[in-house]
Design an enzyme around this catalytic site. Structure first.
Site, mmCIF file in Angstrom:
data_model
loop_
_atom_site.group_PDB
_atom_site.id
_atom_site.type_symbol
_atom_site.label_atom_id
_atom_site.label_comp_id
_atom_site.label_asym_id
_atom_site.label_seq_id
_atom_site.Cartn_x
_atom_site.Cartn_y
_atom_site.Cartn_z
ATOM 1 N N LYS A 252 34.400 36.410 38.272
ATOM 2 C CA LYS A 252 35.720 36.264 37.676
ATOM 3 C C LYS A 252 35.642 35.761 36.229
ATOM 4 C CE LYS A 252 37.704 33.325 40.062
ATOM 5 N NZ LYS A 252 38.578 32.169 39.972
ATOM 6 N N THR A 253 34.955 34.658 36.075
ATOM 7 C CA THR A 253 34.873 34.066 34.739
ATOM 8 C C THR A 253 34.171 35.014 33.787
ATOM 9 O OG1 THR A 253 34.655 31.960 35.863
ATOM 10 C CG2 THR A 253 34.273 31.968 33.513
ATOM 11 N N ASP B 58 43.754 32.586 34.572
ATOM 12 C CA ASP B 58 42.779 32.423 35.643
ATOM 13 C C ASP B 58 43.459 31.763 36.840
ATOM 14 O OD1 ASP B 58 40.391 32.441 36.917
ATOM 15 O OD2 ASP B 58 39.508 30.770 35.816
ATOM 16 N N GLU B 59 42.908 31.920 38.023
ATOM 17 C CA GLU B 59 43.429 31.271 39.239
ATOM 18 C C GLU B 59 44.927 31.513 39.405
ATOM 19 O OE1 GLU B 59 41.207 30.059 41.118
ATOM 20 O OE2 GLU B 59 39.652 29.025 39.947
ATOM 21 N N GLN C 128 41.995 31.917 48.038
ATOM 22 C CA GLN C 128 41.666 30.613 47.470
ATOM 23 C C GLN C 128 42.905 29.860 46.990
ATOM 24 O OE1 GLN C 128 37.949 30.267 45.104
ATOM 25 N NE2 GLN C 128 37.884 32.489 45.239
ATOM 26 N N ARG D 42 31.342 27.714 47.564
ATOM 27 C CA ARG D 42 30.782 27.097 46.345
ATOM 28 C C ARG D 42 29.265 27.122 46.357
ATOM 29 N NH1 ARG D 42 34.235 28.364 43.545
ATOM 30 N NH2 ARG D 42 34.897 29.445 45.421
#
Length: 764
Positions: free
Chosen positions: A43-44, A242-243, A272, A622
């Site tokens: 994603k990043t 983001d998110e 998430q 994670r």
DNA sequence: TAGGGTAAGTTTTTT
DNA sequence: ACTTACCCTA
């Protein structure tokens, strides 16, 4: 990877090394994009590459906005963008920040219409509570029915949806509550306005109000180009969020306003979504396509982070949720080692296990920052911290009872806030008699009443102390205080920040008062102030041009992070919420018991339980290679020992991906308590689990030996006799705390069990 | 007024 | 268990 990026940037392309989905997300132009990106799918990477390629195409950096949820994520994003193309572009001009920091920035510059000056204060939740407490006192309502916390909850809900006091009826509230909440909302905002302050909700709401108003005038063709706020509406060519699954309605509106003229790219993962309680609505992500015509949807499912064992555990957990968009992650990293599940005896042993393993790993050369320890609530962190210290491991604790929350640190920071904005009543009231300078409650209350009558701040009222009907002595003391603040204000922005801090600590008499006290506690407080000073020096070195206001903003928006030992060589401890968006080679997920994770408060709410499950999914995903889940047979919780049963999330894990081990751990030395709570057998977890159920025999003499503590030169031991001024002679049955806060439990004949501070008794 | 002792409430998660 | 809030006394 980095090498590839650099090579491709030389060719002017930004997509080498990306998979087809990532490339599509990076390259899509001409309309909105929604990237549904599973955990660890890059994603990043997509966001940073997209920004880099926009810059390559000639978009000016200041016309790009990137929004994240946490400062941690914002920092990482900026760093990675710089890494990609700092040489080619002026990346510092890109707006990268959290929703709150971006709004604060807008309000500092343009806040006048909503009553905020460029030096307004940001109120944290403690500040909010103290304002609301006064508001509710003023409204004369039952303090049992209307607690500051409760009413602030309603206000927060309203603000998250963009509602002012007038819109409050849109929340479904019954009337006595509705009208009182409305009054409280109005009075609360009036106080904040008088104090030149904004709370977290206001940062978003007031910024959106400004932008709403600007859009209205600009669509009416009035002054559109002259209004600097209206220019913000069209400033950005590209906005990246983001998110996005954690966006609440007011944040979504903010995004819409700031992207009025921009191409929008949002990235998120419905699995998430863990901020429903903060007003976030997963539906935002589902509705995105409806709100933005012609949305291109890109799914990312290849995970580059975790082994397949870890992924299949993650999938097993999340699969039980309903109403998912549905993604299946896959990975080419191979099965890796099984996920370990360990049952320990109690939280002490759990902490010790984690500490011992971390110790062993570090000794084998594992880099401490690649290790993370997660827990559901902050309350669980204390024991782990203790055991890490015992094992000689440095740790970094994200959030929690933050450094900045400590009494002396808050005091000194309040002084700094007052220097910048003396109208901030909460801060002023906090420091006016600290250290004690004989300005007591009566005096402050009179001044505060006067201020409320006049609708001005406490500071303004202090300018004219006679008017509040104060006695001559009080008038003089107030004058002295005001003069002292005035002198200190002259230093603001004139001397370096660390020097300013030193002046404050000196001139207010704060340091002197602590130095005189000469107790363990006062020494600790002085040390904390030293640490604050160090912190400030560090900040000044990083940002030499930064002003006091920048520092205070950082403190209030970024919140605390506490380190113990060497920061560079520290393992990280945090809640699962804080862990979102991060990854670690080795993860310990602790407290995997029913009522802990999932939390006891959600057991009977299926909607919240689904959120809890997503949280577990976040935690599991994670980990890159090593994942260990731990749970306890019993745990001290809310002051009582509770028997724990394994979390349902643990029971969901597939046997083929896990290695479930019962494990005996030796008893840790602990203070003897007079009566051991009867220990029930932990529930048999799964039949193939065997753990050593060492009987809870009474403590041996040796163990009791550990339970003897030095106190002021006196050996304390269970059963010794002590004399108390009022209660007479009694028998020591236990104690807790140490040093100045050492409390003794003493059984006095005929008076029962009492807890007294150690300094109040004498050995017989 | 300050300081200490006792009672009461509190804990989910974050900006 | 732990912290804050209020009440009482010196």
């Amino acid at each position: 990877m980095r090498h590839m990026d650099e090579a491709s940037s030389d060719q002017g392309g930004r997509t080498a090394g990306l998979n087809p989905g990532q490339r599509a997300a990076v390259e899509h132009r001409g309309g909105p994009v929604l990237v549904l990106a599973g955990a660890g799918t890059g994603k990043t990477r997509v966001i940073t590459h997209r920004v880099a390629s926009l810059l390559d195409e000639g978009i000016p950096p200041w016309r790009i906005l990137a929004v994240t949820f946490t400062n941690r994520a914002a920092g990482e994003m900026r760093e990675r963008i710089e890494g990609l193309c700092e040489a080619d572009h002026n990346t510092r001009e890109i707006w990268v920040g959290t929703f709150h920091s971006i709004c604060a920035r807008i309000l500092r510059q343009h806040g006048t219409p909503v009553g905020l000056s460029n030096r307004f204060s940001i109120y944290d939740s403690a500040d909010q509570q103290s304002v609301m407490r006064k508001v509710l006192e003023g409204l004369n309502v039952s303090p049992k029915m209307y607690t500051p916390r409760g009413v602030l909850g309603i206000l927060d809900k309203a603000k998250n949806r963009g509602y002012g006091p007038e819109d409050l009826e849109k929340l479904d509230l019954q009337d006595p509550v509705l009208s009182i909440a409305r009054k409280a909302y109005e009075a609360y905002q009036a106080r904040l306005r008088a104090a030149d302050a904004a709370d977290f909700g206001d940062l978003l709401l007031q910024a959106v109000r400004l932008l709403r108003a600007a859009r209205k005038t600009s669509t009416q063709g009035q002054l559109g180009d002259l209004d600097p706020v209206a220019r913000l509406l069209t400033r950005f060519d590209h906005v990246v969020v983001d998110e996005f699954q954690d966006t609440n309605p007011i944040q979504a509106e903010l995004v819409d306003l700031l992207s009025s003229d921009a191409e929008l790219c949002v990235v998120g993962d419905d699995d998430q979504a863990i901020y429903g309680w903060r007003g976030a609505d997963v539906d935002q992500i589902l509705l995105f396509g409806d709100r933005h015509r012609g949305t291109e949807i890109v799914k990312l499912e290849q995970n580059y982070r975790s082994t397949t064992h870890i992924l299949s555990c993650a999938d097993a957990v999340i699969r039980k949720n309903r109403g998912r968009l549905g993604k299946t992650l896959w990975s080419e990293l191979g099965p890796g080692e099984p996920v370990r599940v360990l049952m320990l005896r109690d939280e002490r042993d759990e902490a010790r296990l984690v500490a011992n393993e971390a110790r062993a790993a570090i000794d084998e050369g594992v880099d401490p920052p690649s290790i993370a320890i997660f827990y559901r609530t902050h309350a669980q962190s204390r024991v782990i911290e203790d055991e890490l210290r015992r094992a000689g491991i440095s740790c970094r604790i994200v959030g929690g009872v933050a450094f900045y929350e400590r009494l002396e640190v808050k005091d000194v920071l309040s002084y700094l806030s007052v220097l910048l904005n003396p109208h901030s009543d909460v801060h002023l009231a906090r420091v006016v008699n600290r250290p004690a300078r004989k300005i007591g409650n009566t005096t402050v209350t009179r001044l505060a009443n006067r201020a409320t009558e006049e609708g001005v701040s406490l500071w303004t009222a202090m300018a004219n102390p006679e008017a509040a009907g104060l006695a001559a002595a009080a008038v003089r003391r107030i004058r002295e205080f005001v003069a002292m603040i005035g002198e200190l204000q002259a230093f603001v922005d004139e001397v370096p920040l660390p020097d300013l801090l030193a002046e404050v600590v000196e001139r207010t008499g704060y340091a002197a008062a602590l130095a005189v006290e000469e107790s363990d506690e006062s020494h600790a407080r002085l040390e904390n102030l030293q640490e604050l000073s160090g912190n400030l020096i560090e900040f000044t070195e990083e940002r030499p041009e930064a002003k006091l206001s920048d520092y205070l903003e950082l403190v209030s928006l970024v919140g605390g992070e506490r380190s113990e030992g060497d920061k560079e060589r520290a393992v990280t401890m945090m809640t699962v919420h804080s862990a979102k968006g991060l990854e670690f080679e080795r993860v310990y997920l602790t407290g995997m018991e029913e009522r802990v994770f999932p939390h006891s408060r959600v057991l009977d709410d299926p909607v919240q339980m689904e959120e809890e499950r997503r949280l577990a999914y976040v935690a599991v995903t994670r980990a890159k290679r090593h994942l260990t889940l731990t749970m306890c047979q019993r745990r001290m919780l809310y002051g009582q020992t509770q028997v724990g049963s394994p979390s349902r999330f643990v029971l969901d894990l597939p046997a083929e991906a896990t290695d479930q081990v019962g494990r005996a751990v030796t008893r840790s030395p602990r203070v003897a308590s007079p009566r051991q709570a009867p220990v029930r057998k932990g529930p048999a977890w799964q039949n193939d689990i065997v753990y050593d159920e060492s009987p809870d025999a009474p403590f041996t003499d040796e163990e009791l030996g550990d339970a003897v503590e030095e106190g002021e030169g006196v050996h304390l031991f269970i059963g010794m006799h002590l004399r108390h001024k009022a209660w007479g002679e009694g028998e020591l049955v236990g104690w807790h705390g140490s040093g100045r806060s050492l409390k003794l439990q003493i059984k006095f004949p005929g008076r029962g069990l009492k807890t007294v501070v150690a300094s109040f008794v004498q050995p017989v």
